[in-house]
Design an enzyme around this catalytic site. Structure first.
Site, short mmCIF file in Angstrom:
data_model
loop_
_atom_site.label_atom_id
_atom_site.label_comp_id
_atom_site.label_asym_id
_atom_site.label_seq_id
_atom_site.Cartn_x
_atom_site.Cartn_y
_atom_site.Cartn_z
N PHE A 150 0.82 -1.23 0.00
CA PHE A 150 0.00 0.00 0.00
C PHE A 150 0.84 1.27 0.00
O PHE A 150 0.35 2.34 -0.34
CB PHE A 150 -0.97 0.00 1.19
CG PHE A 150 -0.34 0.36 2.52
CD1 PHE A 150 -0.10 1.70 2.84
CD2 PHE A 150 0.01 -0.60 3.46
CE1 PHE A 150 0.50 2.05 4.06
CE2 PHE A 150 0.59 -0.26 4.67
CZ PHE A 150 0.85 1.07 4.96
N LYS A 174 -1.21 -7.03 -9.37
CA LYS A 174 -2.20 -7.12 -8.28
C LYS A 174 -1.76 -6.09 -7.24
O LYS A 174 -0.95 -6.38 -6.37
CB LYS A 174 -2.20 -8.54 -7.71
CG LYS A 174 -3.50 -8.99 -7.05
CD LYS A 174 -3.93 -8.14 -5.90
CE LYS A 174 -3.06 -8.33 -4.69
NZ LYS A 174 -3.29 -7.27 -3.65
N GLU A 177 -5.05 -3.59 -2.31
CA GLU A 177 -6.48 -3.24 -2.37
C GLU A 177 -6.79 -1.97 -1.58
O GLU A 177 -7.88 -1.42 -1.69
CB GLU A 177 -7.32 -4.42 -1.88
CG GLU A 177 -7.17 -4.80 -0.41
CD GLU A 177 -5.94 -5.67 -0.11
OE1 GLU A 177 -4.94 -5.58 -0.84
OE2 GLU A 177 -6.00 -6.43 0.88
N SER A 227 4.97 -7.16 3.38
CA SER A 227 5.48 -7.49 4.72
C SER A 227 6.23 -8.83 4.68
O SER A 227 5.97 -9.68 3.82
CB SER A 227 4.31 -7.55 5.70
OG SER A 227 3.40 -8.54 5.27
N CYS A 282 9.41 1.47 3.65
CA CYS A 282 10.30 0.35 3.98
C CYS A 282 11.72 0.84 4.20
O CYS A 282 12.54 0.12 4.74
CB CYS A 282 10.28 -0.69 2.89
SG CYS A 282 10.96 -0.07 1.36
N GLU A 382 8.71 -4.70 13.23
CA GLU A 382 8.46 -3.54 12.37
C GLU A 382 7.15 -2.87 12.82
O GLU A 382 6.12 -3.54 12.92
CB GLU A 382 8.33 -3.98 10.91
CG GLU A 382 8.10 -2.83 9.96
CD GLU A 382 7.96 -3.28 8.50
OE1 GLU A 382 7.28 -4.28 8.24
OE2 GLU A 382 8.53 -2.60 7.62
#
Ligand code: NAD
Length: 496
Positions: A150, A174, A177, A227, A282, A382
């Site tokens: 995301f 993909k 979402e 992740s 990240c 994290e």
């Protein structure tokens, strides 16, 4: 009004067949802004059908012509950069300046991919034996898929797709979402750039869509960013299914501040690197390792003032920091702040108490922890939010050992005035990307992006030469044009 989104398959808008949909939020208001179809196996099969049908002609298109599509795509991204940035901000929440930077970094991969005729050049050896020549060439894989997180709705899809497409592959994206609209904008631009229908497709969804991509034997490769638990599981499942997989995972990036560092400059750098994009990067710095108590005291004081003064607001107003992506993620980050207090870390600035955290939207203030220790979960795990942890160590060796002992190894930075210490750190540290007085050392498109340890699964990094390697297979041809009668040979051929 709530927008209804669609898949992009074979150049056309397709509603989801299964009828499931997810909600897309405007994180600045907390309101539902769109509904996104969540693909089932049939939707994914349609996208792979389209890519599979389009692949042979695209693979046979000369690399120079594929490069020209990339040149046009680059111009179109530049034309629409502001609209793309606004879409990022509307669904992710990051500031508009940050979103513009993301678009630029993505566009740079398109510029890299436009050099594909050069990048695909093989090696040639004449006369490897008498009258025998040998050369290598790179062939596309076929249908390949990208699964993206995301936090970079434009940049991460562009880490993958331009290189894959320029290499001659057909692509199924993909996207996350949570931030689906930017991928559809990119699909429209690719069409406008002259990419044939079916070569680039977008299916929305979550786990079910990803599992359908893994299960389809026509999908040759999976490029994943997200992740670590999902990256690791996908790497295993994809590899078992016989696919090529690169899966980039999570991070806990350490900045080591040596005693000779310019503390004010380091504090400025860590403020941007820790709290920019609300810590949802990240490559965000989430740990500052201070060598010596005096360094730590000075850095914490400098950071405290800065974190308290952070301008937090709607991304479109271009403050320092916007909201988090959704309510669940904000609760997760808030839970880590509660945990840090329970674990005994010293909470110097409490983002939970910031006024913004009470209002509409998924806001949380910046938090700063001091005296964090390596056994604490807020150090080991994290958090992916605007939370910076300060740890204190005695010397350079202890700092290096701490960084190397951590499970993640994405990026790291060292702040110092000593060239020798910086060189030693960069040479010995166990991480994939290292900054020297540079807090977020994201490599340019013509280099490769990727971490070490649990920040990556698979040997090849993103974009740059590794991107070309990942999205092609190597073939080596050995050729002879004999004159006269052939002779049967029963021994291992040697060229002596
Ligand atoms: P995520 O792992 O939840 O989701 C990533 C993608 O996987 C999304 O497309 C999602 O729909 C899909 N997905 C989620 N759960 C799945 C499951 N169980 N099975 C199959 N697919 C699944 O990650 P996120 O929250 O979107 O992104 C944040 C994470 O991504 C952070 O950990 C961050 O460090 C990481 N990240 C890493 C890099 C890098 O380069 N290493 C870059 C950006 C983000």
């Amino acid at each position: 009004m709530t927008r209804q989104l669609h898949h992009h398959i074979a150049g056309r808008e397709r509603p989801g067949g299964g009828g499931h949909h997810g909600e897309v939020f405007d994180p600045a208001t907390g309101q539902v802004a769109a509904h996104v179809p969540l693909a089932d196996a049939d939707d994914v099969r349609m996208a792979v059908d389209a890519a599979h049908a389009a692949f042979p002609a695209w693979a046979a298109t000369p690399p120079l012509q594929r490069a020209r599509v990339m040149f046009r795509l680059r111009a179109l991204i530049e034309r629409d950069a502001d609209a793309l940035a606004r879409t990022i901000t509307a669904e992710h929440g990051k500031t508009i300046s940050d979103a513009r930077g993301e678009v630029t970094r993505g566009m740079e991969v398109v510029e890299f991919a436009a050099g594909i005729p050069h990048l695909l050049k093989g090696e040639f050896s004449a006369e490897v034996g008498r009258g025998v020549d040998s050369w290598s060439e790179r062939a596309p894989l076929g249908v390949v898929a990208g699964i993206t997180p995301f936090n970079f709705p434009v940049m991460v899809p562009l880490w993958m797709a331009p290189v894959a497409l320029a290499c001659g592959n057909a692509f199924v994206l993909k996207p996350s979402e949570k931030v689906p609209s930017a991928a559809l904008h990119l699909a429209a631009l690719m069409r406008e750039a002259g990419l044939p229908d079916g070569v680039f497709n977008v299916v929305h969804g979550g786990r079910e869509a990803v599992e359908a991509l893994v299960a389809d034997p026509r999908v040759q490769a999976l490029s994943f960013v997200g992740s670590t638990p999902v990256a690791q599981a996908l790497y295993r499942a994809g590899s078992e299914a016989g696919k090529r997989v690169q899966a980039l995972g999570g991070a806990k990036n350490h900045a080591v501040v040596l005693a000779d560092a310019d503390i004010e400059a380091a504090a400025d750098a860590l403020l941007g690197a820790g709290y920019g994009s609300a810590g949802e990067r990240c490559m965000a710095i989430s740990v500052a390792v201070c060598v010596g108590d005096a360094t730590a005291d000075a850095l914490v004081a400098a950071l405290k003032a800065r974190v308290e003064a952070l301008r937090i607001g709607q991304g479109l107003d271009d403050p320092d920091m916007g909201p988090l992506v959704d309510a669940a993620h904000r609760e997760r980050v808030r839970g880590y702040i509660d945990l840090g207090v329970a674990e005994g870390a010293q909470l110097v600035v409490d983002g939970r108490a910031h006024a913004c955290a009470q209002g509409p939207g998924f806001f949380l203030g910046g938090s700063l922890f001091d005296r964090v220790t390596p056994d604490m979960r807020i150090y080991r795990e994290e958090i992916f939010g605007p939370v910076l942890c300060v740890l204190r160590v005695a010397d350079f060796e202890a700092a290096l050992a701490l960084v190397d002992g951590h499970g993640y190894g994405n990026g790291t930075a060292v702040f110092t005035r000593s060239g020798g210490a910086a060189r030693e750190y960069a040479r010995r540290v166990q991480a994939g990307m290292v900054g020297i007085n540079v807090p977020i050392p994201v490599p340019m498109a013509f280099h490769c992006f990727g971490g070490w340890k649990r920040s990556i699964f698979g040997p090849l990094h993103m974009h740059g030469p590794d991107g070309v390697r990942f999205f092609t297979r190597l073939k080596t041809v050995t050729a002879r044009w004999p004159e006269g009668a052939a002779v049967a040979e029963f021994v291992m051929p040697t060229m002596g």
